[in-house]
Design a protein around this motif. Structure first.
Motif, PDB file in Angstrom:
ATOM      1  N   GLY A  89       1.100  -1.329  -0.217  1.00  0.00           N
ATOM      2  CA  GLY A  89      -0.019   0.049  -0.159  1.00  0.00           C
ATOM      3  C   GLY A  89       1.113   1.633   0.246  1.00  0.00           C
ATOM      4  N   LEU A  90       2.052   1.100  -0.554  1.00  0.00           N
ATOM      5  CA  LEU A  90       3.023   2.302  -0.799  1.00  0.00           C
ATOM      6  C   LEU A  90       2.184   3.041  -1.815  1.00  0.00           C
ATOM      7  N   ARG A  91       1.554   3.383  -2.336  1.00  0.00           N
ATOM      8  CA  ARG A  91       0.735   4.162  -3.157  1.00  0.00           C
ATOM      9  C   ARG A  91       1.529   5.551  -3.904  1.00  0.00           C
ATOM     10  N   GLN A  92       2.348   6.183  -3.629  1.00  0.00           N
ATOM     11  CA  GLN A  92       3.345   6.933  -3.678  1.00  0.00           C
ATOM     12  C   GLN A  92       4.602   6.666  -4.154  1.00  0.00           C
ATOM     13  N   LEU A  93       4.059   6.114  -3.510  1.00  0.00           N
ATOM     14  CA  LEU A  93       6.226   5.582  -4.189  1.00  0.00           C
ATOM     15  C   LEU A  93       6.221   4.914  -5.795  1.00  0.00           C
ATOM     16  N   GLU A  94       6.739   5.694  -6.409  1.00  0.00           N
ATOM     17  CA  GLU A  94       7.665   5.924  -7.772  1.00  0.00           C
ATOM     18  C   GLU A  94       9.020   4.510  -8.379  1.00  0.00           C
ATOM     19  N   GLU A  95       9.853   5.280  -7.078  1.00  0.00           N
ATOM     20  CA  GLU A  95      10.738   3.915  -7.489  1.00  0.00           C
ATOM     21  C   GLU A  95      11.689   4.091  -6.571  1.00  0.00           C
ATOM     22  N   TRP A  96      12.272   2.502  -6.143  1.00  0.00           N
ATOM     23  CA  TRP A  96      13.184   1.570  -5.741  1.00  0.00           C
ATOM     24  C   TRP A  96      13.993   1.390  -6.011  1.00  0.00           C
ATOM     25  N   ILE A  97      15.331   1.778  -5.158  1.00  0.00           N
ATOM     26  CA  ILE A  97      16.985   0.773  -5.858  1.00  0.00           C
ATOM     27  C   ILE A  97      16.938   0.476  -4.472  1.00  0.00           C
ATOM     28  N   VAL A  98      17.716  -0.822  -4.845  1.00  0.00           N
ATOM     29  CA  VAL A  98      18.328  -1.349  -4.374  1.00  0.00           C
ATOM     30  C   VAL A  98      19.772  -1.961  -4.447  1.00  0.00           C
ATOM     31  N   GLU A  99      21.006  -1.490  -3.740  1.00  0.00           N
ATOM     32  CA  GLU A  99      22.699  -1.492  -4.176  1.00  0.00           C
ATOM     33  C   GLU A  99      22.958  -2.307  -3.834  1.00  0.00           C
ATOM     34  N   GLU A 100      23.773  -3.002  -4.533  1.00  0.00           N
ATOM     35  CA  GLU A 100      24.625  -4.221  -4.489  1.00  0.00           C
ATOM     36  C   GLU A 100      25.260  -4.446  -3.536  1.00  0.00           C
ATOM     37  N   GLY A 101      25.040  -5.211  -2.748  1.00  0.00           N
ATOM     38  CA  GLY A 101      25.238  -5.634  -1.408  1.00  0.00           C
ATOM     39  C   GLY A 101      24.277  -5.181  -0.249  1.00  0.00           C
ATOM     40  N   SER A 102      23.319  -4.733  -1.373  1.00  0.00           N
ATOM     41  CA  SER A 102      21.704  -4.921   0.015  1.00  0.00           C
ATOM     42  C   SER A 102      21.128  -6.296   0.632  1.00  0.00           C
ATOM     43  N   MET A 103      20.508  -6.152   1.330  1.00  0.00           N
ATOM     44  CA  MET A 103      20.323  -7.526   1.707  1.00  0.00           C
ATOM     45  C   MET A 103      20.420  -8.724   1.817  1.00  0.00           C
ATOM     46  N   PRO A 104      22.074  -9.064   1.739  1.00  0.00           N
ATOM     47  CA  PRO A 104      22.473 -10.142   0.637  1.00  0.00           C
ATOM     48  C   PRO A 104      21.691 -11.769   1.849  1.00  0.00           C
ATOM     49  N   ILE A 105      21.197 -11.569   2.771  1.00  0.00           N
ATOM     50  CA  ILE A 105      20.636 -12.918   2.642  1.00  0.00           C
ATOM     51  C   ILE A 105      19.693 -12.947   2.192  1.00  0.00           C
ATOM     52  N   HIS A 152      15.747 -13.328   2.039  1.00  0.00           N
ATOM     53  CA  HIS A 152      14.880 -14.803   1.150  1.00  0.00           C
ATOM     54  C   HIS A 152      13.413 -14.532   0.515  1.00  0.00           C
ATOM     55  N   THR A 153      12.510 -13.970   1.192  1.00  0.00           N
ATOM     56  CA  THR A 153      11.562 -13.837   0.350  1.00  0.00           C
ATOM     57  C   THR A 153      10.359 -12.388   0.514  1.00  0.00           C
ATOM     58  N   VAL A 154      10.507 -11.681  -1.136  1.00  0.00           N
ATOM     59  CA  VAL A 154      10.016 -10.273  -0.534  1.00  0.00           C
ATOM     60  C   VAL A 154       8.179 -10.436  -1.523  1.00  0.00           C
ATOM     61  N   SER A 155       7.345  -9.530  -1.086  1.00  0.00           N
ATOM     62  CA  SER A 155       6.193  -9.497  -1.130  1.00  0.00           C
ATOM     63  C   SER A 155       5.785  -7.967  -1.524  1.00  0.00           C
ATOM     64  N   ILE A 156       5.450  -7.448  -2.783  1.00  0.00           N
ATOM     65  CA  ILE A 156       4.914  -5.946  -2.681  1.00  0.00           C
ATOM     66  C   ILE A 156       3.451  -6.587  -3.243  1.00  0.00           C
ATOM     67  N   SER A 157       3.111  -5.387  -2.734  1.00  0.00           N
ATOM     68  CA  SER A 157       1.040  -5.472  -2.434  1.00  0.00           C
ATOM     69  C   SER A 157       0.831  -3.901  -2.957  1.00  0.00           C
ATOM     70  N   ASP A 158      -0.099  -3.719  -3.794  1.00  0.00           N
ATOM     71  CA  ASP A 158      -0.601  -2.376  -3.667  1.00  0.00           C
ATOM     72  C   ASP A 158      -0.008  -1.268  -3.941  1.00  0.00           C
ATOM     73  N   CYS A 159       1.454  -1.600  -4.964  1.00  0.00           N
ATOM     74  CA  CYS A 159       2.034  -0.099  -4.835  1.00  0.00           C
ATOM     75  C   CYS A 159       1.749   0.247  -6.094  1.00  0.00           C
ATOM     76  N   LYS A 160       0.770   1.360  -7.037  1.00  0.00           N
ATOM     77  CA  LYS A 160       0.496   1.065  -7.946  1.00  0.00           C
ATOM     78  C   LYS A 160       1.352   1.990  -8.819  1.00  0.00           C
ATOM     79  N   GLU A 161       2.151   2.430  -7.707  1.00  0.00           N
ATOM     80  CA  GLU A 161       2.933   3.759  -8.947  1.00  0.00           C
ATOM     81  C   GLU A 161       4.151   3.446  -8.656  1.00  0.00           C
ATOM     82  N   LEU A 162       4.232   2.424  -8.446  1.00  0.00           N
ATOM     83  CA  LEU A 162       6.064   1.731  -8.894  1.00  0.00           C
ATOM     84  C   LEU A 162       6.169   1.125 -10.502  1.00  0.00           C
ATOM     85  N   MET A 163       7.678   2.115 -10.561  1.00  0.00           N
ATOM     86  CA  MET A 163       7.952   1.932 -12.227  1.00  0.00           C
ATOM     87  C   MET A 163       8.235   0.241 -12.461  1.00  0.00           C
ATOM     88  N   GLU A 164       9.111   0.223 -11.721  1.00  0.00           N
ATOM     89  CA  GLU A 164       9.540  -1.112 -12.455  1.00  0.00           C
ATOM     90  C   GLU A 164      10.269  -2.387 -11.031  1.00  0.00           C
TER      91      GLU A 164
END
Length: 403
Positions: free
Chosen positions: A325-341, A343-355
Protein backbone atom coordinates in the motif's frame (compact mmCIF):
# COMPACT_ATOMS: atom_id res chain seq x y z
CA UNK A 1 -2.11 -35.52 13.05
CA UNK A 2 -3.96 -38.21 11.11
CA UNK A 3 -7.71 -38.38 11.80
CA UNK A 4 -7.52 -41.97 13.03
CA UNK A 5 -4.60 -41.22 15.33
CA UNK A 6 -6.45 -38.16 16.63
CA UNK A 7 -9.48 -40.30 17.52
CA UNK A 8 -7.27 -42.79 19.35
CA UNK A 9 -5.63 -39.97 21.32
CA UNK A 10 -9.00 -38.46 22.28
CA UNK A 11 -10.40 -41.83 23.30
CA UNK A 12 -7.35 -42.58 25.43
CA UNK A 13 -7.51 -39.12 27.01
CA UNK A 14 -11.11 -39.72 28.08
CA UNK A 15 -10.34 -43.21 29.36
CA UNK A 16 -7.59 -41.80 31.55
CA UNK A 17 -9.82 -38.92 32.66
CA UNK A 18 -7.26 -36.54 31.21
CA UNK A 19 -9.83 -34.51 29.27
CA UNK A 20 -13.56 -34.67 28.54
CA UNK A 21 -14.90 -33.36 25.21
CA UNK A 22 -18.49 -32.09 25.03
CA UNK A 23 -20.45 -31.51 21.83
CA UNK A 24 -22.75 -28.58 22.60
CA UNK A 25 -25.05 -29.47 19.70
CA UNK A 26 -26.32 -32.55 21.53
CA UNK A 27 -25.61 -31.59 25.14
CA UNK A 28 -28.59 -30.34 27.17
CA UNK A 29 -29.58 -30.15 30.82
CA UNK A 30 -31.56 -33.39 30.30
CA UNK A 31 -28.61 -35.30 28.92
CA UNK A 32 -26.48 -33.95 31.75
CA UNK A 33 -28.88 -35.32 34.37
CA UNK A 34 -28.79 -38.74 32.67
CA UNK A 35 -25.02 -38.91 32.66
CA UNK A 36 -22.69 -39.61 35.49
CA UNK A 37 -20.73 -36.57 36.72
CA UNK A 38 -17.61 -35.79 34.75
CA UNK A 39 -14.51 -37.22 36.35
CA UNK A 40 -12.03 -35.24 34.29
CA UNK A 41 -10.73 -31.97 35.62
CA UNK A 42 -10.38 -30.67 32.06
CA UNK A 43 -13.28 -29.97 29.71
CA UNK A 44 -13.24 -28.91 26.07
CA UNK A 45 -16.58 -27.71 24.69
CA UNK A 46 -17.31 -27.76 20.96
CA UNK A 47 -20.27 -25.84 19.53
CA UNK A 48 -21.24 -24.72 23.03
CA UNK A 49 -24.88 -23.90 23.70
CA UNK A 50 -26.74 -21.67 26.13
CA UNK A 51 -27.61 -24.30 28.70
CA UNK A 52 -24.31 -25.72 29.85
CA UNK A 53 -23.58 -25.52 33.55
CA UNK A 54 -20.52 -27.18 35.00
CA UNK A 55 -21.02 -28.32 38.54
CA UNK A 56 -17.76 -30.14 39.19
CA UNK A 57 -15.93 -28.22 41.95
CA UNK A 58 -12.72 -29.98 40.86
CA UNK A 59 -12.72 -28.58 37.32
CA UNK A 60 -9.38 -26.94 36.55
CA UNK A 61 -9.47 -26.32 32.81
CA UNK A 62 -12.27 -25.24 30.46
CA UNK A 63 -11.74 -24.54 26.77
CA UNK A 64 -14.42 -23.37 24.34
CA UNK A 65 -13.69 -24.49 20.79
CA UNK A 66 -15.80 -22.74 18.17
CA UNK A 67 -15.60 -24.24 14.71
CA UNK A 68 -18.50 -22.40 13.09
CA UNK A 69 -17.36 -19.11 11.55
CA UNK A 70 -19.37 -16.13 12.72
CA UNK A 71 -21.17 -17.95 15.55
CA UNK A 72 -20.67 -17.41 19.25
CA UNK A 73 -21.27 -19.23 22.48
CA UNK A 74 -23.67 -17.87 25.02
CA UNK A 75 -21.46 -18.28 28.08
CA UNK A 76 -23.13 -15.71 30.31
CA UNK A 77 -24.76 -18.54 32.28
CA UNK A 78 -21.44 -20.00 33.36
CA UNK A 79 -21.40 -20.42 37.14
CA UNK A 80 -18.00 -18.99 38.08
CA UNK A 81 -18.77 -19.51 41.78
CA UNK A 82 -18.63 -23.29 41.29
CA UNK A 83 -15.27 -23.28 39.54
CA UNK A 84 -12.96 -21.87 42.14
CA UNK A 85 -10.15 -24.37 41.44
CA UNK A 86 -10.01 -23.29 37.79
CA UNK A 87 -6.49 -22.76 36.41
CA UNK A 88 -7.21 -22.37 32.67
CA UNK A 89 -10.29 -20.64 31.24
CA UNK A 90 -10.62 -19.99 27.51
CA UNK A 91 -13.88 -18.31 26.46
CA UNK A 92 -12.62 -17.14 23.07
CA UNK A 93 -15.47 -16.27 20.71
CA UNK A 94 -18.11 -16.50 23.44
CA UNK A 95 -21.07 -14.18 23.77
CA UNK A 96 -20.69 -12.86 27.31
CA UNK A 97 -23.43 -10.23 27.21
CA UNK A 98 -22.97 -6.52 27.78
CA UNK A 99 -20.91 -6.94 30.97
CA UNK A 100 -18.71 -9.81 32.08
CA UNK A 101 -19.89 -11.25 35.38
CA UNK A 102 -18.00 -9.88 38.38
CA UNK A 103 -17.95 -13.42 39.76
CA UNK A 104 -14.98 -14.13 37.52
CA UNK A 105 -12.97 -12.48 40.28
CA UNK A 106 -13.69 -15.56 42.39
CA UNK A 107 -11.39 -17.68 40.22
CA UNK A 108 -8.34 -16.67 42.22
CA UNK A 109 -6.25 -19.66 41.06
CA UNK A 110 -6.45 -18.77 37.36
CA UNK A 111 -3.16 -18.75 35.48
CA UNK A 112 -4.63 -18.45 31.98
CA UNK A 113 -7.66 -16.37 30.91
CA UNK A 114 -8.55 -15.73 27.27
CA UNK A 115 -11.51 -13.65 26.12
CA UNK A 116 -10.10 -13.27 22.60
CA UNK A 117 -12.87 -12.16 20.21
CA UNK A 118 -15.45 -12.68 22.93
CA UNK A 119 -18.45 -10.35 22.67
CA UNK A 120 -18.57 -8.06 25.70
CA UNK A 121 -18.35 -4.30 26.29
CA UNK A 122 -17.53 -3.94 29.99
CA UNK A 123 -14.98 -5.78 32.06
CA UNK A 124 -15.41 -5.89 35.86
CA UNK A 125 -12.95 -4.47 38.37
CA UNK A 126 -12.99 -7.83 40.15
CA UNK A 127 -10.36 -8.97 37.62
CA UNK A 128 -7.91 -7.41 40.06
CA UNK A 129 -8.36 -10.49 42.26
CA UNK A 130 -6.71 -12.78 39.71
CA UNK A 131 -3.25 -12.20 41.15
CA UNK A 132 -1.75 -15.44 39.84
CA UNK A 133 -2.54 -14.79 36.17
CA UNK A 134 0.36 -15.36 33.79
CA UNK A 135 -1.63 -15.00 30.54
CA UNK A 136 -4.47 -12.53 29.98
CA UNK A 137 -6.13 -11.86 26.63
CA UNK A 138 -8.92 -9.28 26.77
CA UNK A 139 -8.90 -8.48 23.06
CA UNK A 140 -12.70 -8.55 23.08
CA UNK A 141 -15.13 -7.24 20.46
CA UNK A 142 -18.10 -4.93 20.93
CA UNK A 143 -19.72 -3.75 17.74
CA UNK A 144 -22.25 -1.38 19.30
CA UNK A 145 -20.32 0.12 22.22
CA UNK A 146 -16.71 1.03 22.99
CA UNK A 147 -14.95 -1.38 25.34
CA UNK A 148 -14.40 -0.26 28.93
CA UNK A 149 -11.44 -1.69 30.83
CA UNK A 150 -11.07 -0.68 34.51
CA UNK A 151 -7.70 0.54 35.75
CA UNK A 152 -6.92 -2.61 37.73
CA UNK A 153 -4.54 -4.50 35.44
CA UNK A 154 -1.58 -2.90 37.22
CA UNK A 155 -2.32 -5.22 40.16
CA UNK A 156 -1.71 -8.38 38.11
CA UNK A 157 2.03 -8.25 38.52
CA UNK A 158 2.75 -11.89 37.63
CA UNK A 159 1.57 -11.41 34.05
CA UNK A 160 3.90 -12.54 31.27
CA UNK A 161 1.42 -12.01 28.41
CA UNK A 162 -1.18 -9.26 28.05
CA UNK A 163 -3.36 -8.51 25.02
CA UNK A 164 -5.56 -5.41 25.28
CA UNK A 165 -8.59 -4.62 23.10
CA UNK A 166 -7.62 -3.80 19.52
CA UNK A 167 -10.97 -2.20 18.82
CA UNK A 168 -12.21 1.11 20.14
CA UNK A 169 -11.91 1.55 23.90
CA UNK A 170 -14.10 3.83 25.95
CA UNK A 171 -12.79 7.38 26.39
CA UNK A 172 -12.88 6.86 30.16
CA UNK A 173 -10.47 3.95 29.91
CA UNK A 174 -7.11 4.95 31.37
CA UNK A 175 -4.67 2.16 32.16
CA UNK A 176 -1.55 2.41 34.32
CA UNK A 177 0.66 -0.48 33.30
CA UNK A 178 4.10 0.50 34.59
CA UNK A 179 4.04 -2.04 37.44
CA UNK A 180 3.77 -5.00 35.04
CA UNK A 181 7.53 -5.46 35.02
CA UNK A 182 7.40 -9.20 34.25
CA UNK A 183 5.62 -8.80 30.90
CA UNK A 184 7.31 -10.49 27.95
CA UNK A 185 4.53 -9.86 25.41
CA UNK A 186 2.26 -6.81 25.28
CA UNK A 187 -0.29 -6.57 22.46
CA UNK A 188 -2.37 -3.52 21.45
CA UNK A 189 -0.76 -1.03 23.82
CA UNK A 190 -2.54 2.27 23.15
CA UNK A 191 -0.75 5.61 23.44
CA UNK A 192 -4.17 7.19 23.92
CA UNK A 193 -5.20 5.13 26.94
CA UNK A 194 -1.78 4.55 28.54
CA UNK A 195 1.42 6.52 28.99
CA UNK A 196 4.48 5.51 26.96
CA UNK A 197 6.46 6.14 30.15
CA UNK A 198 4.91 2.91 31.46
CA UNK A 199 7.07 1.05 28.96
CA UNK A 200 10.30 2.16 30.64
CA UNK A 201 10.01 -0.45 33.40
CA UNK A 202 8.96 -3.35 31.17
CA UNK A 203 12.55 -4.36 30.56
CA UNK A 204 11.66 -8.02 29.89
CA UNK A 205 9.48 -7.25 26.87
CA UNK A 206 10.31 -9.27 23.77
CA UNK A 207 7.16 -8.62 21.70
CA UNK A 208 5.30 -5.31 21.60
CA UNK A 209 2.50 -4.04 19.39
CA UNK A 210 1.45 -0.40 19.71
CA UNK A 211 -1.68 1.40 18.58
CA UNK A 212 -0.22 4.83 17.98
CA UNK A 213 -2.29 7.99 18.43
CA UNK A 214 -0.52 11.16 17.36
CA UNK A 215 -2.71 13.30 19.62
CA UNK A 216 -1.31 11.69 22.74
CA UNK A 217 2.38 11.49 21.88
CA UNK A 218 4.90 12.06 19.12
CA UNK A 219 6.78 9.33 17.29
CA UNK A 220 10.04 10.60 18.80
CA UNK A 221 8.62 10.43 22.34
CA UNK A 222 7.49 6.91 21.64
CA UNK A 223 10.88 5.73 20.41
CA UNK A 224 12.71 7.39 23.28
CA UNK A 225 10.80 4.97 25.53
CA UNK A 226 11.41 1.98 23.29
CA UNK A 227 15.17 2.51 23.29
CA UNK A 228 15.31 1.29 26.90
CA UNK A 229 13.82 -2.11 26.03
CA UNK A 230 17.04 -4.01 25.44
CA UNK A 231 15.36 -7.41 25.02
CA UNK A 232 12.68 -6.27 22.57
CA UNK A 233 12.76 -8.35 19.39
CA UNK A 234 9.38 -7.87 17.68
CA UNK A 235 7.81 -4.43 17.24
CA UNK A 236 4.58 -3.47 15.48
CA UNK A 237 3.31 0.11 15.28
CA UNK A 238 -0.10 0.77 13.76
CA UNK A 239 -2.73 3.49 13.90
CA UNK A 240 -5.52 3.46 16.42
CA UNK A 241 -8.88 2.60 14.97
CA UNK A 242 -10.86 4.79 17.35
CA UNK A 243 -12.35 6.73 14.48
CA UNK A 244 -14.02 3.86 12.64
CA UNK A 245 -17.45 5.54 12.93
CA UNK A 246 -16.25 9.08 12.32
CA UNK A 247 -16.64 10.80 8.96
CA UNK A 248 -13.60 13.06 9.28
CA UNK A 249 -10.13 11.78 10.11
CA UNK A 250 -7.15 14.03 10.70
CA UNK A 251 -3.98 13.05 8.85
CA UNK A 252 -0.76 13.64 10.81
CA UNK A 253 2.52 14.12 8.97
CA UNK A 254 5.71 12.78 10.57
CA UNK A 255 9.01 14.00 9.05
CA UNK A 256 10.86 10.73 9.60
CA UNK A 257 11.88 8.01 12.01
CA UNK A 258 14.22 8.80 14.93
CA UNK A 259 17.93 8.02 14.72
CA UNK A 260 18.97 4.42 15.01
CA UNK A 261 20.21 4.82 18.61
CA UNK A 262 16.60 5.28 19.74
CA UNK A 263 15.66 1.79 18.54
CA UNK A 264 15.99 -1.32 20.71
CA UNK A 265 19.37 -2.79 19.85
CA UNK A 266 18.22 -6.43 19.46
CA UNK A 267 15.15 -5.80 17.33
CA UNK A 268 14.59 -8.69 14.88
CA UNK A 269 11.28 -7.69 13.27
CA UNK A 270 9.42 -4.43 12.75
CA UNK A 271 6.04 -3.66 11.21
CA UNK A 272 4.90 -0.11 10.47
CA UNK A 273 1.25 0.00 9.40
CA UNK A 274 -0.05 3.56 9.39
CA UNK A 275 -3.21 4.97 7.83
CA UNK A 276 -3.64 8.32 9.54
CA UNK A 277 0.01 9.13 10.22
CA UNK A 278 2.27 9.73 7.23
CA UNK A 279 6.05 9.29 7.34
CA UNK A 280 7.54 11.64 4.78
CA UNK A 281 11.18 10.54 4.76
CA UNK A 282 12.14 7.05 3.64
CA UNK A 283 12.63 4.76 6.68
CA UNK A 284 15.22 2.55 4.97
CA UNK A 285 18.35 4.61 5.85
CA UNK A 286 17.44 4.12 9.53
CA UNK A 287 16.13 0.57 9.48
CA UNK A 288 18.97 -0.87 7.42
CA UNK A 289 21.39 -0.01 10.23
CA UNK A 290 19.57 -2.29 12.69
CA UNK A 291 21.93 -5.22 12.42
CA UNK A 292 19.62 -7.93 13.81
CA UNK A 293 16.52 -7.20 11.72
CA UNK A 294 15.31 -10.25 9.81
CA UNK A 295 11.77 -9.08 8.91
CA UNK A 296 10.48 -5.65 7.83
CA UNK A 297 6.91 -4.72 6.84
CA UNK A 298 6.04 -1.22 5.59
CA UNK A 299 2.33 -0.73 5.03
CA UNK A 300 0.16 2.14 3.81
CA UNK A 301 1.44 5.52 4.98
CA UNK A 302 4.59 4.11 6.58
CA UNK A 303 6.24 5.98 3.70
CA UNK A 304 4.57 8.54 1.44
CA UNK A 305 7.64 9.56 -0.57
CA UNK A 306 8.35 8.73 -4.22
CA UNK A 307 11.89 7.33 -3.95
CA UNK A 308 13.39 4.70 -1.66
CA UNK A 309 16.96 3.38 -1.53
CA UNK A 310 18.39 0.26 0.11
CA UNK A 311 22.12 0.93 0.47
CA UNK A 312 25.05 -1.41 -0.01
CA UNK A 313 25.84 -3.20 3.26
CA UNK A 314 22.40 -2.45 4.69
CA UNK A 315 20.08 -5.06 6.25
CA UNK A 316 22.78 -7.72 6.75
CA UNK A 317 20.35 -10.19 8.41
CA UNK A 318 17.09 -9.37 6.59
CA UNK A 319 15.19 -12.41 5.29
CA UNK A 320 11.67 -11.07 4.71
CA UNK A 321 10.54 -7.74 3.24
CA UNK A 322 6.91 -6.66 2.75
CA UNK A 323 5.90 -3.45 0.96
CA UNK A 324 2.13 -2.96 1.01
CA UNK A 325 0.00 0.00 0.00
CA UNK A 326 2.90 2.43 -0.58
CA UNK A 327 0.81 4.14 -3.23
CA UNK A 328 3.11 7.07 -3.92
CA UNK A 329 6.29 5.04 -4.30
CA UNK A 330 7.59 5.38 -7.86
CA UNK A 331 11.24 4.40 -7.67
CA UNK A 332 12.93 1.75 -5.55
CA UNK A 333 16.68 1.32 -5.75
CA UNK A 334 18.57 -1.66 -4.34
CA UNK A 335 22.34 -1.27 -4.38
CA UNK A 336 24.64 -4.25 -4.86
CA UNK A 337 25.52 -5.69 -1.46
CA UNK A 338 22.23 -4.74 0.17
CA UNK A 339 20.13 -7.44 1.88
CA UNK A 340 22.62 -10.26 1.15
CA UNK A 341 20.57 -13.10 2.68
CA UNK A 342 17.07 -11.92 1.73
CA UNK A 343 14.72 -14.88 1.20
CA UNK A 344 11.22 -13.49 0.51
CA UNK A 345 9.88 -10.25 -0.97
CA UNK A 346 6.19 -9.33 -1.15
CA UNK A 347 4.95 -6.23 -3.00
CA UNK A 348 1.26 -5.38 -2.87
CA UNK A 349 -0.81 -2.39 -3.96
CA UNK A 350 2.17 -0.20 -4.89
CA UNK A 351 0.54 0.99 -8.08
CA UNK A 352 2.90 3.87 -8.88
CA UNK A 353 6.02 1.71 -8.72
CA UNK A 354 7.42 1.80 -12.25
CA UNK A 355 9.74 -1.21 -12.16
CA UNK A 356 11.49 -3.74 -9.99
CA UNK A 357 14.95 -2.61 -8.79
CA UNK A 358 17.84 -3.65 -10.99
CA UNK A 359 19.70 -4.65 -7.83
CA UNK A 360 17.36 -7.62 -7.34
CA UNK A 361 19.59 -9.61 -9.67
CA UNK A 362 22.44 -9.38 -7.15
CA UNK A 363 20.41 -10.98 -4.32
CA UNK A 364 21.18 -14.61 -5.13
CA UNK A 365 19.66 -15.83 -1.85
CA UNK A 366 16.15 -14.74 -2.93
CA UNK A 367 13.79 -17.74 -3.10
CA UNK A 368 10.33 -16.17 -3.37
CA UNK A 369 8.88 -13.03 -4.95
CA UNK A 370 5.18 -12.16 -4.59
CA UNK A 371 3.75 -9.21 -6.51
CA UNK A 372 0.01 -8.39 -6.48
CA UNK A 373 -2.17 -5.37 -7.20
CA UNK A 374 0.28 -3.55 -9.48
CA UNK A 375 -0.10 -2.19 -12.98
CA UNK A 376 -0.18 -4.76 -15.77
CA UNK A 377 2.74 -3.10 -17.58
CA UNK A 378 4.88 -3.66 -14.47
CA UNK A 379 4.28 -7.40 -14.63
CA UNK A 380 4.64 -7.65 -18.39
CA UNK A 381 8.26 -6.51 -18.13
CA UNK A 382 8.95 -9.37 -15.67
CA UNK A 383 7.63 -12.07 -17.99
CA UNK A 384 10.04 -14.44 -19.73
CA UNK A 385 9.96 -12.25 -22.82
CA UNK A 386 10.02 -9.02 -20.83
CA UNK A 387 12.87 -6.55 -20.62
CA UNK A 388 13.18 -6.97 -16.82
CA UNK A 389 13.10 -10.76 -16.70
CA UNK A 390 16.85 -10.84 -16.02
CA UNK A 391 16.15 -9.30 -12.62
CA UNK A 392 14.06 -12.25 -11.44
CA UNK A 393 15.16 -15.27 -13.48
CA UNK A 394 17.22 -16.64 -10.58
CA UNK A 395 14.24 -16.71 -8.19
CA UNK A 396 12.66 -20.20 -7.90
CA UNK A 397 9.15 -19.11 -6.87
CA UNK A 398 7.43 -16.21 -8.65
CA UNK A 399 3.83 -15.27 -7.84
CA UNK A 400 2.43 -12.41 -9.93
CA UNK A 401 -1.13 -11.07 -10.06
CA UNK A 402 -2.73 -7.83 -11.19
CA UNK A 403 -5.63 -8.17 -8.72
Amino acid sequence: LHDMMREVCLLKAEEEDFVQIIDGRTYTATTYSQQSPYKSRRLAVQFGGSSWYYKSPKLKSLLCINRISGSHYLASGLRFTRLQLMRVLDLSGSNLGQTLSSYIGKLIHLRFLSLHRASVANLPSSIRNLKLLLYLNIDVVSFDFPVYVPNVLKELQELRYLSLPARRMHDKTSLELGDLVNLETLENFSTKHSSVEDLHRMIRLRTLSIRFNAYGCTIHTLFSSLGELRHLENLTISDTRDGYKEKKLMIHHIPGLPDVQHFPSHLTSITLSLSHCCIEEAPMPILEKLLHLNAVSLCHNAFIGRRMVCSSGGFPQLRSLILKGLRQLEEWIVEEGSMPILHTVSISDCKELMELPDGMRFITSLKELNIVKVEGAFLEKLGKDGEDYYKVQHIPLLNFSVT
